[in-house]
Design an enzyme around this catalytic site. Structure first.
Site, PDB file in Angstrom:
ATOM      1  N   GLY A 196      31.475  43.795  15.335  1.00 12.17           N
ATOM      2  CA  GLY A 196      30.994  45.122  15.740  1.00 12.17           C
ATOM      3  C   GLY A 196      29.735  45.077  16.591  1.00 12.17           C
ATOM      4  O   GLY A 196      28.693  45.587  16.173  1.00 12.17           O
ATOM      5  N   GLN A 200      25.580  46.802  10.907  1.00  7.56           N
ATOM      6  CA  GLN A 200      26.943  47.373  10.986  1.00  7.56           C
ATOM      7  C   GLN A 200      27.300  47.896   9.600  1.00  7.56           C
ATOM      8  O   GLN A 200      26.433  48.412   8.895  1.00  7.56           O
ATOM      9  CB  GLN A 200      27.965  46.321  11.466  1.00  7.56           C
ATOM     10  CG  GLN A 200      28.408  46.531  12.893  1.00  7.56           C
ATOM     11  CD  GLN A 200      29.264  47.793  13.121  1.00  7.56           C
ATOM     12  OE1 GLN A 200      29.553  48.569  12.226  1.00  7.56           O
ATOM     13  NE2 GLN A 200      29.654  47.999  14.373  1.00  7.56           N
ATOM     14  N   GLY A 209      36.311  41.743  16.491  1.00 13.10           N
ATOM     15  CA  GLY A 209      36.504  41.525  15.055  1.00 13.10           C
ATOM     16  C   GLY A 209      37.378  42.576  14.408  1.00 13.10           C
ATOM     17  O   GLY A 209      38.273  42.260  13.617  1.00 13.10           O
ATOM     18  N   ASN A 268      39.214  44.968  32.337  1.00 14.97           N
ATOM     19  CA  ASN A 268      38.202  45.908  31.867  1.00 14.97           C
ATOM     20  C   ASN A 268      38.861  47.280  31.682  1.00 14.97           C
ATOM     21  O   ASN A 268      39.517  47.794  32.594  1.00 14.97           O
ATOM     22  CB  ASN A 268      37.069  45.989  32.898  1.00 14.97           C
ATOM     23  CG  ASN A 268      35.882  46.738  32.341  1.00 14.97           C
ATOM     24  OD1 ASN A 268      36.000  47.871  31.873  1.00 14.97           O
ATOM     25  ND2 ASN A 268      34.722  46.084  32.374  1.00 14.97           N
ATOM     26  N   THR A 292      36.675  49.126  22.041  1.00 14.42           N
ATOM     27  CA  THR A 292      35.571  48.314  22.542  1.00 14.42           C
ATOM     28  C   THR A 292      34.354  48.703  21.688  1.00 14.42           C
ATOM     29  O   THR A 292      34.395  49.697  20.978  1.00 14.42           O
ATOM     30  CB  THR A 292      35.271  48.647  24.009  1.00 14.42           C
ATOM     31  OG1 THR A 292      35.027  50.059  24.088  1.00 14.42           O
ATOM     32  CG2 THR A 292      36.439  48.296  24.911  1.00 14.42           C
ATOM     33  N   TYR A 325      38.879  55.945  18.341  1.00 14.75           N
ATOM     34  CA  TYR A 325      39.059  55.094  17.178  1.00 14.75           C
ATOM     35  C   TYR A 325      37.731  54.625  16.559  1.00 14.75           C
ATOM     36  O   TYR A 325      37.543  53.455  16.232  1.00 14.75           O
ATOM     37  CB  TYR A 325      39.981  53.905  17.504  1.00 14.75           C
ATOM     38  CG  TYR A 325      40.810  53.537  16.303  1.00 14.75           C
ATOM     39  CD1 TYR A 325      40.328  53.820  15.017  1.00 14.75           C
ATOM     40  CD2 TYR A 325      42.059  52.945  16.409  1.00 14.75           C
ATOM     41  CE1 TYR A 325      41.064  53.526  13.897  1.00 14.75           C
ATOM     42  CE2 TYR A 325      42.810  52.646  15.287  1.00 14.75           C
ATOM     43  CZ  TYR A 325      42.293  52.942  14.036  1.00 14.75           C
ATOM     44  OH  TYR A 325      43.021  52.644  12.925  1.00 14.75           O
ATOM     45  N   CYS A 327      43.877  46.754   0.343  1.00 12.54           N
ATOM     46  CA  CYS A 327      44.898  47.795   0.293  1.00 12.54           C
ATOM     47  C   CYS A 327      44.235  49.108  -0.076  1.00 12.54           C
ATOM     48  O   CYS A 327      43.256  49.130  -0.814  1.00 12.54           O
ATOM     49  CB  CYS A 327      46.051  47.431  -0.628  1.00 12.54           C
ATOM     50  SG  CYS A 327      45.848  47.815  -2.316  1.00 12.54           S
TER      51      CYS A 327
HETATM   52  P1  NAD Z   1      33.442  43.565  18.659  1.00 12.79           P
HETATM   53  O1  NAD Z   1      32.108  43.740  19.275  1.00 12.79           O
HETATM   54  O2  NAD Z   1      33.731  42.367  17.819  1.00 12.79           O
HETATM   55  O3  NAD Z   1      34.574  43.650  19.791  1.00 12.79           O
HETATM   56  C1  NAD Z   1      34.526  44.521  20.906  1.00 12.79           C
HETATM   57  C2  NAD Z   1      35.461  43.941  21.977  1.00 12.79           C
HETATM   58  O4  NAD Z   1      35.515  44.806  23.102  1.00 12.79           O
HETATM   59  C3  NAD Z   1      35.002  42.590  22.476  1.00 12.79           C
HETATM   60  O5  NAD Z   1      36.052  41.674  22.327  1.00 12.79           O
HETATM   61  C4  NAD Z   1      34.640  42.844  23.932  1.00 12.79           C
HETATM   62  O6  NAD Z   1      34.869  41.721  24.759  1.00 12.79           O
HETATM   63  C5  NAD Z   1      35.540  43.991  24.269  1.00 12.79           C
HETATM   64  N1  NAD Z   1      35.064  44.814  25.405  1.00 12.79           N
HETATM   65  C6  NAD Z   1      33.806  45.271  25.624  1.00 12.79           C
HETATM   66  N2  NAD Z   1      33.760  46.038  26.718  1.00 12.79           N
HETATM   67  C7  NAD Z   1      35.027  46.078  27.216  1.00 12.79           C
HETATM   68  C8  NAD Z   1      35.618  46.735  28.315  1.00 12.79           C
HETATM   69  N3  NAD Z   1      34.897  47.513  29.127  1.00 12.79           N
HETATM   70  N4  NAD Z   1      36.937  46.570  28.518  1.00 12.79           N
HETATM   71  C9  NAD Z   1      37.694  45.776  27.696  1.00 12.79           C
HETATM   72  N5  NAD Z   1      37.171  45.130  26.641  1.00 12.79           N
HETATM   73  C10 NAD Z   1      35.855  45.293  26.387  1.00 12.79           C
HETATM   74  O7  NAD Z   1      33.675  44.910  17.831  1.00 12.79           O
HETATM   75  P2  NAD Z   1      34.763  45.261  16.705  1.00 12.79           P
HETATM   76  O8  NAD Z   1      34.316  44.738  15.393  1.00 12.79           O
HETATM   77  O9  NAD Z   1      36.132  44.921  17.198  1.00 12.79           O
HETATM   78  O10 NAD Z   1      34.603  46.842  16.663  1.00 12.79           O
HETATM   79  C11 NAD Z   1      34.959  47.626  17.809  1.00 12.79           C
HETATM   80  C12 NAD Z   1      34.454  49.038  17.694  1.00 12.79           C
HETATM   81  O11 NAD Z   1      35.171  49.725  16.682  1.00 12.79           O
HETATM   82  C13 NAD Z   1      32.986  49.142  17.302  1.00 12.79           C
HETATM   83  O12 NAD Z   1      32.402  50.234  17.955  1.00 12.79           O
HETATM   84  C14 NAD Z   1      33.024  49.371  15.826  1.00 12.79           C
HETATM   85  O13 NAD Z   1      31.861  50.009  15.345  1.00 12.79           O
HETATM   86  C15 NAD Z   1      34.242  50.261  15.731  1.00 12.79           C
HETATM   87  N6  NAD Z   1      34.897  50.160  14.426  1.00 12.79           N
HETATM   88  C16 NAD Z   1      35.922  50.986  14.178  1.00 12.79           C
HETATM   89  C17 NAD Z   1      36.572  50.926  12.960  1.00 12.79           C
HETATM   90  C18 NAD Z   1      37.716  51.794  12.674  1.00 12.79           C
HETATM   91  O14 NAD Z   1      38.297  51.753  11.602  1.00 12.79           O
HETATM   92  N7  NAD Z   1      38.126  52.583  13.587  1.00 12.79           N
HETATM   93  C19 NAD Z   1      36.175  50.029  11.998  1.00 12.79           C
HETATM   94  C20 NAD Z   1      35.163  49.183  12.302  1.00 12.79           C
HETATM   95  C21 NAD Z   1      34.553  49.227  13.529  1.00 12.79           C
END
Ligand code: NAD
Length: 550
Positions: free
Chosen positions: A48, A126, A172, A238, A260, A318, A406
């Protein structure tokens, strides 16, 4: 200080702390930083954007040392990833209390946070990074599966078969998306700017294949959709360039979202037109310009999603605050598409249902299979749970210590926790089981652009609930409790709390588990009753949840 060796939690039954509760916290901290689990363990970043497990390597070493010395009636206090005190409490009190990234509300913005972070005074925790219960992409995959399943039920007759789902970000958490789509029989095109992140998802079975050009990816999408064959494709690109290009070509997916790390414009989102190297250079040398370019790209990204919505796609945010960032940068229609919680998850929250998870401290996958069996025996009528546990066993590789997730609700989690404690007591599993959850849960978060978006009574920004959640979990005797600010959607936008409780097979653990695993989801039920949700009220009455002013 730079960490030279890779970190991996110890396995087996020999412990180096004075009790299993302390040992569990230590193993889980280490597991968060396992290279198979964390995104950038060398920087202590778990997931995150910049979600960290400890503030510095010195702080990490001091936490481990403190946990090894901690008595059974002491509590370690952790302030934003740094151990700051050890207090005499009592055996049923938490062994660790954690507060991460909290700022007085008037100062709760990224600029101030980054100023304090640069001075070494805080860190970004986070949700499960700084509270030591991150379990890799598996931790989110069921939530993502549930979300896509509910979206499919609402819009496409309960399956994504033959449907084109567009998303971005294979980090992640976002890395769970392709697998969650194919588990719902759909076709997923996930745009990811960093090729190594796609490779990682392909290597771990979360994503089927990699594409280097949009044309190559679209050909595969078309073919798989026509055949009704589940497929996931990671496209190097991108999102702020690919999404508008699809609109230009009038290629409109059936469903569109994004994961992202848009919540963190400086560290989590790559602006359009920059290579990864150029982005890193700009970030280092002109962070202000970087943030401006990232936000301008987010506006383009959101506009493309709005255009797709107008042309018939099902579009939702999301949980990464992409809409909030675009709104701040001037896109006044950013909130025209909904967040995933009000759209698909709220009714589960009304029943205290959320991402319950557990980890086998033995390190033996067989222990997780025993817990799967216990759950199937306990809830034989739950077909959805059966389908999930079967698919999880077939499709999900463990990362770090074997773990499972779960979604269970009020009246279910305590049953499961007590059953797991029995498995430990009887020696059916080889070592204690750690039971926790994501902070993204029914009664533990205030986050107006995510978990509490569009609350029925307008109480979206009321942050008393996560504070009460942390307090009641502490009073109930969870093994560690954490209270954070800014997870998921970024600094200024959320407050949330977490708990983890260890099932070590003792009667004392059973009593703690019974309390924590009732009171914690119980917070979700009362929060939604208070906000006026009928479904929560019916549930509260059915389960005799005591609510004074009903
Ligand atoms: P992360 O930072 O591990 O991954 C983000 C990814 O986005 C990276 O792989 C990065 O290379 C890619 N990225 C960045 N800019 C980009 C662009 N312009 N175009 C394409 N790819 C791009 O984060 P994460 O742990 O995967 O979390 C992602 C987001 O989701 C965070 O904002 C987090 O807070 C949120 N999140 C959502 C949930 C949910 O249930 N919806 C749960 C946890 C986290």
């Amino acid at each position: 200080m730079v960490q030279k060796t890779q970190i991996r939690a110890p396995r087996g039954t020999t412990i180096s702390c004075k009790g299993w509760q302390q040992e569990a916290a230590m193993r889980m901290l280490m597991n968060n930083l396992d290279p198979d689990v964390a995104e950038r363990p060398e920087d202590l970043v778990v997931y995150g954007g910049s979600g960290r497990a400890a503030r510095s390597w010195e702080a990490y070493e001091a936490i481990v040392r403190s946990l090894r010395q901690l008595e059974d009636d002491e509590t370690l206090l952790v302030q934003s990833g740094k151990p700051v005190g050890i207090m005499r409490t009592h055996a049923n009190a938490p062994r660790v209390l954690i507060a991460n990234s909290n700022l007085v509300p008037h100062w709760a913005n990224w600029d101030e946070f980054r100023r304090l972070e640069a001075m070494g005074l805080t860190m970004y925790g986070q949700m499960t990074a700084g509270s030591w219960i991150y379990i890799g992409s598996q931790g989110i995959v069921q939530g993502t599966f549930e979300t896509f399943a509910e979206a499919a039920r609402q819009h496409f007759g309960s399956t994504l078969k033959g449907k084109f789902v567009l998303t971005a970000g294979l980090g992640g958490m976002g890395g769970a998306q392709p697998l969650a789509v194919t588990m719902n029989e759909g076709v997923c095109l996930a745009v990811e700017v960093d090729e190594s992140h796609i490779q990682r998802r392909v290597a771990t079975g979360y994503c089927d294949t990699i594409a280097r050009t949009l044309d190559e990816a679209l050909a595969q999408v078309r073919e798989a959709c026509a055949d009704g064959r589940p497929l996931s494709i990671g496209l190097i690109g991108n999102a702020a360039e690919i999404y508008p290009e699809l609109v230009r070509r009038n290629i409109i997916p059936d469903m569109v979202t994004d994961q992202t790390s848009a919540h963190d414009a400086l560290n989590g989102y790559i602006p359009a037109g920059l290579t990864l190297e150029a982005a890193e250079h700009l970030r280092k040398h002109d962070p202000e310009a970087y943030i401006q370019r990232a936000k301008a790209s987010m506006v383009i990204h959101v506009r493309a999603m709005l255009d797709m919505q107008k042309r018939g796609a099902v579009v939702f945010d999301y949980g990464n605050n992409l809409r909030g960032q675009a709104l701040e940068a001037g896109e006044t229609h950013a909130l025209d598409f909904p967040g995933f919680v009000p759209a698909y998850i709220r009714s589960l929250f009304c029943r205290g249902k959320g991402p319950f998870r557990w980890v086998a401290l033995s390190g033996d996958p067989e222990d997780i299979y025993r817990t799967d069996e216990a759950l199937l025996e306990m809830f034989p009528e739950d077909e959805h749970l059966k389908r999930w546990l079967t698919l999880a066993r077939q499709k999900i590789q463990f990362q770090g210590l074997p773990a499972r997730i779960c979604w269970l609700g009020y009246g279910e989690r305590d049953k499961a926790g007590l059953a797991f404690n029995e498995l430990v007591a009887k020696g059916i599993v080889k070592a204690p089981i750690v039971i926790g959850r994501d902070h993204l849960d029914s009664g533990s978060v205030a986050s107006p652009y995510r978990e509490t978006e569009g609350m029925k009574d307008g109480s979206d920004a009321i942050a008393d609930w996560p504070l009460l959640n942390a307090l009641v979990n502490t009073a109930s005797g969870a093994t560690w409790v954490s209270l954070h600010h800014g997870g998921g959607v970024g600094i200024g936008y959320s407050m949330h709390a977490g708990q983890v409780t260890v099932a070590d097979g003792t009667p004392e653990a059973a009593a703690r588990l019974a309390r924590v695993l009732s009171n914690d989801p119980g917070m979700g039920v009362i929060r939604h009753v208070d906000a006026g949700y009928e479904e929560a009220l019916t549930y509260a009455q059915q389960y005799n949840v005591k609510i004074p002013m009903l």
